[in-house]
Design a protein around this motif. Structure first.
Motif, PDB file in Angstrom:
ATOM      1  N   GLY A  82     -43.628  42.633  -4.226  1.00 62.46           N
ATOM      2  CA  GLY A  82     -44.540  42.646  -5.240  1.00 62.46           C
ATOM      3  C   GLY A  82     -45.191  41.397  -5.623  1.00 62.46           C
ATOM      4  N   ASP A  83     -44.424  40.254  -5.516  1.00 58.10           N
ATOM      5  CA  ASP A  83     -45.067  39.043  -6.020  1.00 58.10           C
ATOM      6  C   ASP A  83     -46.053  38.773  -4.579  1.00 58.10           C
ATOM      7  OD1 ASP A  83     -43.566  38.855  -8.316  1.00 58.10           O
ATOM      8  OD2 ASP A  83     -42.413  37.563  -7.625  1.00 58.10           O
ATOM      9  N   VAL A  84     -45.569  38.807  -3.527  1.00 54.52           N
ATOM     10  CA  VAL A  84     -46.265  38.705  -2.233  1.00 54.52           C
ATOM     11  C   VAL A  84     -47.649  39.172  -2.258  1.00 54.52           C
ATOM     12  CG1 VAL A  84     -46.111  38.817   0.287  1.00 54.52           C
ATOM     13  CG2 VAL A  84     -44.025  37.885  -0.882  1.00 54.52           C
ATOM     14  N   GLU A  85     -47.458  40.645  -2.556  1.00 51.18           N
ATOM     15  CA  GLU A  85     -48.540  41.355  -2.477  1.00 51.18           C
ATOM     16  C   GLU A  85     -49.716  40.866  -3.466  1.00 51.18           C
ATOM     17  OE1 GLU A  85     -47.206  45.375  -1.835  1.00 51.18           O
ATOM     18  OE2 GLU A  85     -49.086  46.167  -1.359  1.00 51.18           O
ATOM     19  N   GLN A 140     -38.994  45.494   5.285  1.00 42.11           N
ATOM     20  CA  GLN A 140     -40.122  45.724   4.423  1.00 42.11           C
ATOM     21  C   GLN A 140     -40.859  44.658   4.178  1.00 42.11           C
ATOM     22  OE1 GLN A 140     -37.162  45.602   0.991  1.00 42.11           O
ATOM     23  NE2 GLN A 140     -36.341  47.316   1.468  1.00 42.11           N
ATOM     24  N   ALA A 141     -40.511  43.353   4.446  1.00 37.51           N
ATOM     25  CA  ALA A 141     -42.110  42.385   4.573  1.00 37.51           C
ATOM     26  C   ALA A 141     -42.867  42.751   5.427  1.00 37.51           C
ATOM     27  CB  ALA A 141     -41.009  40.842   4.783  1.00 37.51           C
ATOM     28  N   ARG A 142     -42.327  43.208   6.842  1.00 34.34           N
ATOM     29  CA  ARG A 142     -43.440  43.564   7.864  1.00 34.34           C
ATOM     30  C   ARG A 142     -44.446  44.638   7.496  1.00 34.34           C
ATOM     31  NH1 ARG A 142     -44.620  40.665  11.887  1.00 34.34           N
ATOM     32  NH2 ARG A 142     -46.721  41.435  10.804  1.00 34.34           N
ATOM     33  N   ALA A 143     -43.542  45.535   6.497  1.00 34.23           N
ATOM     34  CA  ALA A 143     -44.692  46.641   6.082  1.00 34.23           C
ATOM     35  C   ALA A 143     -45.688  46.066   5.187  1.00 34.23           C
ATOM     36  CB  ALA A 143     -43.839  47.739   5.547  1.00 34.23           C
ATOM     37  N   VAL A 144     -45.271  45.080   4.367  1.00 37.22           N
ATOM     38  CA  VAL A 144     -46.406  44.428   3.494  1.00 37.22           C
ATOM     39  C   VAL A 144     -47.248  43.756   4.409  1.00 37.22           C
ATOM     40  CG1 VAL A 144     -46.624  42.569   1.741  1.00 37.22           C
ATOM     41  CG2 VAL A 144     -44.889  44.338   1.387  1.00 37.22           C
ATOM     42  N   ALA A 145     -46.733  42.867   5.418  1.00 37.72           N
ATOM     43  CA  ALA A 145     -47.843  42.084   6.277  1.00 37.72           C
ATOM     44  C   ALA A 145     -48.650  42.962   7.209  1.00 37.72           C
ATOM     45  CB  ALA A 145     -47.030  41.065   7.125  1.00 37.72           C
ATOM     46  N   ASP A 146     -48.195  44.096   7.570  1.00 40.26           N
ATOM     47  CA  ASP A 146     -49.142  44.941   8.090  1.00 40.26           C
ATOM     48  C   ASP A 146     -50.014  45.782   7.284  1.00 40.26           C
ATOM     49  OD1 ASP A 146     -47.724  44.508  10.534  1.00 40.26           O
ATOM     50  OD2 ASP A 146     -46.201  46.083  10.557  1.00 40.26           O
ATOM     51  N   GLY A 147     -49.758  45.873   6.272  1.00 41.37           N
ATOM     52  CA  GLY A 147     -50.733  46.520   5.375  1.00 41.37           C
ATOM     53  C   GLY A 147     -51.926  45.542   5.075  1.00 41.37           C
TER      54      GLY A 147
END
Ligand code: TLP
Length: 347
Positions: free
Chosen positions: A117-120, A158-165
């Protein structure tokens, strides 16, 4: 004095007899011309172990991370990383100094992760010209300053999914990726699958004298090879070093489990001593971070007293210390270290 128990880092490990022999016998050529057969063999082996298309051999973990960051980001681009990341704390500000890359930190959680969440929330609006462009998320496994904490394949996904988004790349500082793999009982490639680039070190727990690798797609590694040249890391007859790296990958990975057992033994012993704050349950690999809770003794005094008793540990700021187990230390050495702590804390 008896032999020294050096717990300052796993970087102090010396090459094994098999490594020295392999170095002596290595077939060599000019690696900048792509003609060192031993380097080529190491790069192919590293890529295969991490499930990537290609790899390039570089002199250090610092150069490996920098070559990756420079390959992912242009000047003024932003890389999101943990506030305790090695790339942020310990690499002389190289990504900013050399690459003009803007580091954006988010807090590392005690388990080495970044809250996604912080990353996003840290990712910039690419259409707003006030902002640097977010390009990259940097993760670290195992996490040095989080006490050798392990990131799992599930977290990486999970991190991959955020990055891909958001169309971002992921770089994994896997200096100790094989410690993580051994601790979790998984193949290292399961931990690197979701990263676009990975760096790992041969000269820590794997005991080779020098060297790290950058792994990724063939195209990414072509870029990183160019960055290596720019940074002065093209090494000619580097097969003398790569030969030790091959022995490291072929024979020293499973052995890391001994270091983890020794770290746990050390942590459990230290936790029993008065004035030491440490939860042994947090120790997952070969790094033990603990704090001194005493007003009458400074970290500097304790380090000096231990050194006089043949035990070396690092003071890492505030009241905290780091002890790292590695090849060359056995359970008896750990017990010797614990005795020295006991006497130093009693004195
Ligand atoms: N870490 C060293 C010191 O720099 C602190 C150590 O003793 O642990 N990534 C991670 C996670 C690292 O721990 C290190 C080295 C590096 C990169 C850099 O590797 P080198 O020292 O080969 O440049």
């Amino acid at each position: 004095m008896d032999r020294i128990v050096d717990l300052r880092s796993d970087t102090v490990t010396l090459p094994t007899p098999a490594m020295r022999q392999a170095m002596f016998e290595a077939d060599l050529g000019d690696d900048v011309m792509g003609e060192d057969p031993t380097v080529n063999r190491l790069e192919a082996l590293a890529a295969q172990r991490l499930g990537k298309e290609a790899a390039v051999f570089v002199p250090s973990g610092t150069m490996a991370n920098l070559a990756c960051l420079l390959s992912h980001c242009a000047r003024g681009d932003e890389a999101i990383m943990g506030d305790l990341a090695h790339t942020f704390l310990f690499e002389a500000g190289s990504s900013a100094a050399v690459g003009g890359i803007h580091p954006r930190t988010v807090p590392n959680q005690p388990d080495g992760t970044l809250d996604l969440g912080d990353v996003e929330a840290a990712i910039r609006d690419p259409n707003n010209p006030h902002y640097p462009r977010t390009r990259l998320i940097c993760l670290e496994n195992t996490h040095n300053r989080c006490g050798g904490a392990v990131l799992t394949p599930a977290y990486m996904a999970q991190a991959r999914a955020v990055a891909d988004g958001y169309g971002l790349a992921i770089h994994l500082d896997g200096a100790r990726i094989f410690n993580a793999a051994v601790a979790l009982g998984v193949d290292a490639s399961a931990l690197t699958r979701d990263a676009d680039s990975v760096s790992f070190c041969l000269s820590k727990g794997l005991s080779a004298p020098v060297g790290s690798l950058v792994c990724g797609s063939a195209e990414f590694v072509r870029q990183a090879r160019r960055q290596r040249k720019m940074l002065g890391g093209g090494m000619r007859q580097a097969g003398v070093l790569a030969a030790a790296g091959i022995v490291a990958l072929e024979t020293m990975v499973e052995r890391l489990a001994e270091d983890h057992t020794n770290a746990r033994r050390l942590a459990e012993g230290l936790a029993r001593l008065p004035g030491i704050d440490l939860d042994p349950a947090r120790v997952q690999t070969n790094i033990v971070i603990f704090a001194l809770e005493r007003d009458d003794l400074t970290p500097r005094q304790l380090v000096a007293d231990l050194a006089a008793r043949g035990v070396k540990v690092g003071a890492i700021g505030g009241q905290r210390f780091r002890a790292v187990t590695h090849y060359g230390l056995d359970a008896a050495d750990i017990d010797r270290a614990l005795e020295a702590f006991q006497v130093a804390l009693a004195g």
